[in-house]
Design an enzyme around this catalytic site. Structure first.
Site, PDB file in Angstrom:
ATOM      1  N   TYR A  37       0.920  -1.160   0.104  1.00 28.48           N
ATOM      2  CA  TYR A  37      -0.137   0.138   0.137  1.00 28.48           C
ATOM      3  C   TYR A  37       0.600   1.348   0.102  1.00 28.48           C
ATOM      4  O   TYR A  37       1.992   1.115   0.558  1.00 28.48           O
ATOM      5  CB  TYR A  37      -0.509   0.211   1.259  1.00 28.48           C
ATOM      6  CG  TYR A  37      -1.855  -0.032   1.066  1.00 28.48           C
ATOM      7  CD1 TYR A  37      -3.210  -0.170   0.009  1.00 28.48           C
ATOM      8  CD2 TYR A  37      -2.803   1.297   1.633  1.00 28.48           C
ATOM      9  CE1 TYR A  37      -4.507  -0.161   0.242  1.00 28.48           C
ATOM     10  CE2 TYR A  37      -4.779   1.746   2.266  1.00 28.48           C
ATOM     11  CZ  TYR A  37      -5.069   1.094   0.778  1.00 28.48           C
ATOM     12  OH  TYR A  37      -6.516   1.338   0.711  1.00 28.48           O
ATOM     13  N   GLN A  55      -0.118   4.562   0.774  1.00 29.82           N
ATOM     14  CA  GLN A  55      -1.276   5.588   1.218  1.00 29.82           C
ATOM     15  C   GLN A  55      -0.544   6.962   1.964  1.00 29.82           C
ATOM     16  O   GLN A  55      -0.440   8.332   1.785  1.00 29.82           O
ATOM     17  CB  GLN A  55      -2.684   5.498   2.065  1.00 29.82           C
ATOM     18  CG  GLN A  55      -3.180   6.278   2.315  1.00 29.82           C
ATOM     19  CD  GLN A  55      -4.534   5.549   3.644  1.00 29.82           C
ATOM     20  OE1 GLN A  55      -5.052   4.789   2.886  1.00 29.82           O
ATOM     21  NE2 GLN A  55      -4.317   6.143   4.247  1.00 29.82           N
ATOM     22  N   GLY A 111       5.758  -1.070   5.161  1.00 35.99           N
ATOM     23  CA  GLY A 111       4.947  -2.406   4.650  1.00 35.99           C
ATOM     24  C   GLY A 111       5.542  -2.906   3.274  1.00 35.99           C
ATOM     25  O   GLY A 111       5.063  -3.680   3.130  1.00 35.99           O
ATOM     26  N   ARG A 130       9.957 -18.196  39.736  1.00 44.40           N
ATOM     27  CA  ARG A 130      10.620 -17.116  39.730  1.00 44.40           C
ATOM     28  C   ARG A 130      10.299 -17.200  41.665  1.00 44.40           C
ATOM     29  O   ARG A 130       9.913 -16.294  42.219  1.00 44.40           O
ATOM     30  CB  ARG A 130      11.368 -16.128  39.413  1.00 44.40           C
ATOM     31  CG  ARG A 130      11.943 -15.244  39.972  1.00 44.40           C
ATOM     32  CD  ARG A 130      11.874 -13.300  39.070  1.00 44.40           C
ATOM     33  NE  ARG A 130      12.510 -12.192  39.870  1.00 44.40           N
ATOM     34  CZ  ARG A 130      12.514 -10.892  39.527  1.00 44.40           C
ATOM     35  NH1 ARG A 130      10.571 -11.144  38.951  1.00 44.40           N
ATOM     36  NH2 ARG A 130      13.096 -10.456  40.189  1.00 44.40           N
ATOM     37  N   GLY A 177      15.092  -7.608  35.993  1.00 41.16           N
ATOM     38  CA  GLY A 177      15.469  -7.701  35.251  1.00 41.16           C
ATOM     39  C   GLY A 177      16.109  -8.262  33.308  1.00 41.16           C
ATOM     40  O   GLY A 177      16.112  -7.899  32.667  1.00 41.16           O
ATOM     41  N   THR A 194      -0.780   3.732  16.838  1.00 38.79           N
ATOM     42  CA  THR A 194      -0.533   4.424  16.097  1.00 38.79           C
ATOM     43  C   THR A 194      -1.692   4.371  14.559  1.00 38.79           C
ATOM     44  O   THR A 194      -1.751   5.642  13.272  1.00 38.79           O
ATOM     45  CB  THR A 194       0.925   5.449  15.657  1.00 38.79           C
ATOM     46  OG1 THR A 194       1.154   4.482  15.811  1.00 38.79           O
ATOM     47  CG2 THR A 194       0.448   5.929  16.748  1.00 38.79           C
ATOM     48  N   GLU A 230      -3.942   2.638  11.064  1.00 35.14           N
ATOM     49  CA  GLU A 230      -5.098   2.602  10.625  1.00 35.14           C
ATOM     50  C   GLU A 230      -5.518   3.496  11.748  1.00 35.14           C
ATOM     51  O   GLU A 230      -7.214   3.611  12.603  1.00 35.14           O
ATOM     52  CB  GLU A 230      -5.650   0.863  11.475  1.00 35.14           C
ATOM     53  CG  GLU A 230      -6.801   1.023  10.689  1.00 35.14           C
ATOM     54  CD  GLU A 230      -7.400   0.670   9.874  1.00 35.14           C
ATOM     55  OE1 GLU A 230      -6.711   0.672   8.534  1.00 35.14           O
ATOM     56  OE2 GLU A 230      -8.383   0.903   8.926  1.00 35.14           O
ATOM     57  N   ASP A 261      -4.877   7.322  14.109  1.00 30.51           N
ATOM     58  CA  ASP A 261      -3.703   7.092  15.731  1.00 30.51           C
ATOM     59  C   ASP A 261      -5.118   6.984  17.395  1.00 30.51           C
ATOM     60  O   ASP A 261      -6.168   7.560  16.811  1.00 30.51           O
ATOM     61  CB  ASP A 261      -3.640   8.684  15.765  1.00 30.51           C
ATOM     62  CG  ASP A 261      -3.107   9.373  16.530  1.00 30.51           C
ATOM     63  OD1 ASP A 261      -1.845   8.811  17.225  1.00 30.51           O
ATOM     64  OD2 ASP A 261      -3.878   9.504  18.180  1.00 30.51           O
TER      65      ASP A 261
END
Lengths: 195, 465
Positions: free
Chosen positions: B134, B136, B176, B307, B398, B419, B421, B423
C-alpha cells in the site's frame, strides 16, 4: 450507589451501573464543555470540537470501557448458560469477569467520587474486593495461562516456557550470541590489546 | 528450586485448563492442528527461532522474507488451507515483506478492482510474480487522508494518468515492504480530470522492473531506516516524478474515469460498503490485542511462578514471586484484561460478519453504531494491550529486559497498533462524535438504542442535568 459491602462490587449489576454512571457523567461533561466552546451550541466539527478534545476522549474511553466489560459479562454468561463450558472453567471465568469489573472501576475511582456516585468508603471497599478476588484467583494463575494455549515455539521466551526451566533456557539462548563465538571476544585484539 | 514449581502450580488449579483452551480455540481439533503445524515449522530452517534475538536488521529483513516465502511454498506444495497458512504465520511470527502483499494489496484489488482488473492482477499476485503493498501515508499526511497531496492527472490524449509527488512532504512513507520488497503499490492519489479535483482514489502503480528489481524511471524508492520493531518488514519511502500509468491502473469497481475523460462517481452506498473493510481491519486489531496481551501475561505469570526471591525467615525457602502481594495484584488484573480482550475480539469478529451479511442485503442501519464501537474499541484495546505488555515486562525484573524473555520484541512489534489504522486519539474522537450526537438526541427527547442507551436512562434520573 447501593454498594454496602466489599462483595457487592462483584455483582455485574453494580459494576455495570457504576461504569454507566461514569460514562454518562463524562459524556454530559464533554457535551457541556463542547457547548460552552461553541457559544451555547454543541457542534461536532470545527474549533469548538478541537478545543474540547480532552473531555471528549475521556467520555469515549469511559463509553468503550463500559462496552468492553459488558461484553465480557455477556460472553461468559452465554458460554455458561449454553453449556459450552463445564462448571469449573465457568466459575473461574466469572471470577475473572468480576476482577475485570473491579479493576476497570478502580481506574475510574476519581470519576466515581467526583460527581458523588460513590463515596470514599465505597471506593475503599472496591480496592478491598480487588485484593480478595486476586487471592481467590491466585491458585489458577498458571492454569489460566495454559488455557491461552501458546506452544513454547510460538512464545519464543526463555522466561515463559511451560516447563518452568527458565535459567537453562537463558543459557541455551546465550549459545547463539556472536560475542561468544570466541573465548576472548571480538574486540580484545583489535581494540584493547594495543593499550 | 526445591520443588518443581511449574508442575506444583498446575496441581493447584481448580479447573481443567485444557477444557478452557479448547473452548477458546473453537475445539480440540484446532489445538491439535496447531501442534502439527508447530512440528512442521520446527523442521524448516527458515522458521528456526534459535537465533532470532541475535539477528541484525538486514538479517531480520532477509529472514522475514524467507519465512513468508517458506510458508507460501508450504501452503502450495502441501496444499494447505488458508487457515493453516494464517496459523503458521502466527506461530512463526517472523513478519516479512509479504505482510502487506497478503494483508492489503490482494484484498484491495479484490475489493476495489473490476472483474477485468482482478483477472489481470490476481494471478500475478498469487504466483508472487509481483509483490504489492500500500502507498497511502505521506511524510506530512497520516490519518487525515483527505489531506494527501500526491496527484493522478488524467491525460485524455494518451489515455494515461500522470502520477506525481508535488512536494517533499508528499513523499509516500509506508512501513510495509514498499522500500525494497514491493514491485507494485496501491497508490492513494488525488484524482484530477479536466482540471477538477475529485479527491483521493486508488491506483495500481508499478515501481520496480520485474527482471532487475531496479526502480522504474521517475520513481525514487528506498528504505527510510530502522523502526522500533517489525524490522523484518522494510520501511519504505517513495516519490514519483510525473510517472505515466495506463487508465486501467485506476481501481474502477466504484468510481470510474472513461477513456474520453468523464468522471463517473461511485454509487451512494459505495462509501458505506467501503466501511466493511475498515470494520474488518479494526476487528482484527481488537482480536490481536487480546492475543498479544495474553502472550505477555503468560510469560510474566509463568516466570513469576518459578522465580523465587527472598525468604521471609532464615532457613525457609525463598518465596515465589507470584506470592508477593504487589506482583499478584498487578498480574491477575492484567490477566482479566487479557481475557476480556480475547472475548471482545471474538465478539468483534462476529459483529463484522453480521454487518457483512446485512450489507449484502443493502442494510446499513447498524453502521453508525458499528463505526463508533469499532473506532473506540480499536483505541482502547490497543492502549490496554500496549500498556499491559510493558507492565508484564516490568514484573519480570531485569530478565524482562532481555530479548530472550520475548517481551521486548512483543512490545516493540505491538505498540505500532496504537498509531496505525488511525491514531488512537483520533479514534476516540470518532466515538465521541457518536456520543455527542446521542447526547443531543437525549436532550431533544429522542429515544436511544444500542450501546449509548444508558444515556437515556441516566437522563431519567431525578438529579439528571
Amino acid at each position: 450507589c447501593q454498594v454496602a459491602a466489599p462483595e457487592d462490587w462483584r455483582a455485574p449489576a453494580h459494576q455495570l451501573a457504576a461504569l454507566a454512571a461514569v460514562a454518562a457523567q463524562l459524556t454530559a461533561q464533554a457535551a457541556a464543555v463542547l457547548a460552552r466552546a461553541g457559544g451555547g451550541r454543541p457542534g461536532v466539527e470545527g474549533e469548538a470540537w478541537n478545543s474540547s478534545s480532552v473531555d471528549l476522549i475521556r467520555a469515549a474511553r469511559a463509553h468503550i470501557a463500559l462496552y468492553l466489560h459488558q461484553n465480557f459479562i455477556e460472553c461468559v454468561e452465554a458460554a455458561s448458560s449454553q453449556r459450552k463450558l463445564s462448571a469449573g472453567p465457568a466459575a473461574v471465568l466469572r471470577q475473572l469477569v468480576a476482577l475485570h469489573g473491579v479493576a476497570t472501576l478502580l481506574d475510574a475511582a476519581g470519576d466515581l467520587q467526583e460527581r458523588g456516585y460513590a463515596t470514599g468508603r465505597q471506593v475503599a471497599l472496591l480496592r478491598g474486593e480487588q485484593r480478595t478476588l486476586v487471592r481467590a484467583l491466585r491458585p489458577n494463575a498458571v492454569a489460566l495461562t495454559d488455557s491461552f494455549g501458546y506452544p513454547d515455539y510460538m512464545l519464543n521466551s526463555a522466561l515463559g516456557r511451560r516447563d518452568g526451566n527458565v535459567y537453562q533456557a537463558l543459557l541455551d539462548s546465550a549459545k547463539s550470541s556472536p560475542l561468544n563465538a570466541t573465548q576472548e571476544g571480538p574486540a580484545w585484539k583489535p581494540v584493547l590489546e594495543p593499550l | 528450586n526445591p520443588v518443581d514449581d511449574a508442575a506444583a502450580e498446575r496441581l493447584k488449579a481448580t479447573f481443567d485448563s485444557e477444557e478452557l483452551a479448547a473452548f477458546l480455540h473453537d475445539g480440540v481439533d484446532k489445538l491439535q492442528r496447531r501442534e502439527e503445524l508447530v512440528k512442521l515449522l520446527q523442521s524448516q530452517p527458515w522458521s528456526d527461532k534459535t537465533h532470532r534475538y541475535f539477528l541484525t536488521r538486514e538479517q531480520e529483513y532477509v529472514g522475514g522474507l524467507e519465512a513468508a516465502v517458506g510458508i507460501w511454498q508450504q501452503m502450495r506444495g502441501e496444499r494447505l488451507s488458508m487457515e493453516d497458512g494464517i496459523t503458521m504465520r502466527s506461530l512463526a511470527y517472523f513478519p516479512g515483506g509479504l505482510e502487506l502483499h497478503i494483508g492489503m494489496f490482494i484484498p484491495t484489488i479484490l475489493g476495489q478492482g473490476t472483474p477485468e482488473q482482478q483477472a489481470k492482477w490476481l494471478p500475478l499476485c498469487n504466483r508472487l510474480q509481483i509483490i504489492g503493498t500500500y502507498a497511502q501515508t505521506e511524510l506530512g499526511h497520516g490519518t487525515f487522508v483527505r489531506g494527501l497531496q500526491t496527484v493522478a492527472v488524467y491525460d485524455e490524449a494518451s489515455k494515461e494518468f500522470v502520477v506525481h509527488s508535488p512536494s517533499l512532504e508528499s513523499t509516500k512513507w509506508w512501513p510495509g515492504g514498499m522500500g525494497k520488497t514491493a514491485t507494485h503499490v496501491i497508490l492513494m492519489a488525488r484524482l484530477f480530470v479536466k482540471g477538477k479535483d475529485y479527491g483521493p482514489h486508488s491506483f495500481v502503480v508499478q515501481i520496480r522492473d520485474l527482471a532487475t528489481h531496479l526502480p522504474l524511471a521517475g520513481v525514487s524508492v528506498g528504505d527510510i531506516g530502522p523502526k522500533m520493531g517489525f524490522n523484518g518488514v522494510d520501511n519504505g519511502y517513495l516519490s514519483l516524478d510525473h510517472v505515466r500509468i495506463p487508465r486501467d491502473a485506476m481501481l474502477m469497481r466504484f468510481a470510474q474515469v472513461t477513456e474520453e475523460g468523464r468522471y463517473i462517481p461511485p454509487p451512494p452506498d459505495n462509501q458505506k460498503a467501503a466501511y466493511a473493510t475498515m470494520v474488518y481491519v479494526r476487528a482484527t486489531i481488537v482480536r490481536d490485542s487480546g492475543d498479544f496481551l495474553s502472550r505477555a501475561v503468560t510469560i510474566a505469570t509463568r516466570y513469576a511462578a518459578v522465580r523465587r526471591q527472598t525468604a521471609t525467615k532464615l532457613g525457609e525457602p525463598e518465596l515465589q514471586v507470584l506470592d508477593y502481594d504487589n506482583v499478584q495484584q498487578i498480574l491477575l488484573p492484567l490477566m482479566s484484561r487479557a481475557y476480556a480482550l480475547v472475548f471482545m475480539g471474538r465478539s468483534m469478529m462476529d459483529m463484522y460478519h453480521s454487518f457483512d451479511s446485512a450489507r449484502a442485503r443493502g442494510d446499513f442501519s447498524v453502521l453508525p453504531e458499528l463505526h463508533a464501537l469499532s473506532s473506540g474499541l480499536k483505541a482502547l484495546s490497543t492502549d490496554i494491550a500496549a500498556t499491559g505488555i510493558e507492565t508484564a515486562r516490568r514484573q519480570c525484573g531485569g530478565h524482562g529486559y532481555m530479548l530472550a524473555s520475548g517481551l521486548p520484541t512483543l512490545f516493540n512489534s505491538y505498540v505500532q497498533n496504537c498509531t496505525w489504522e488511525g491514531d488512537n486519539n483520533v479514534m476516540y474522537l470518532q466515538t465521541a462524535r457518536y456520543l455527542m450526537k446521542a447526547a443531543i438526541a437525549v436532550q431533544t427527547g429522542k429515544p436511544l438504542t444500542g450501546s449509548a442507551k444508558y444515556l437515556s436512562d441516566a437522563a431519567r434520573q431525578p438529579n439528571a442535568k
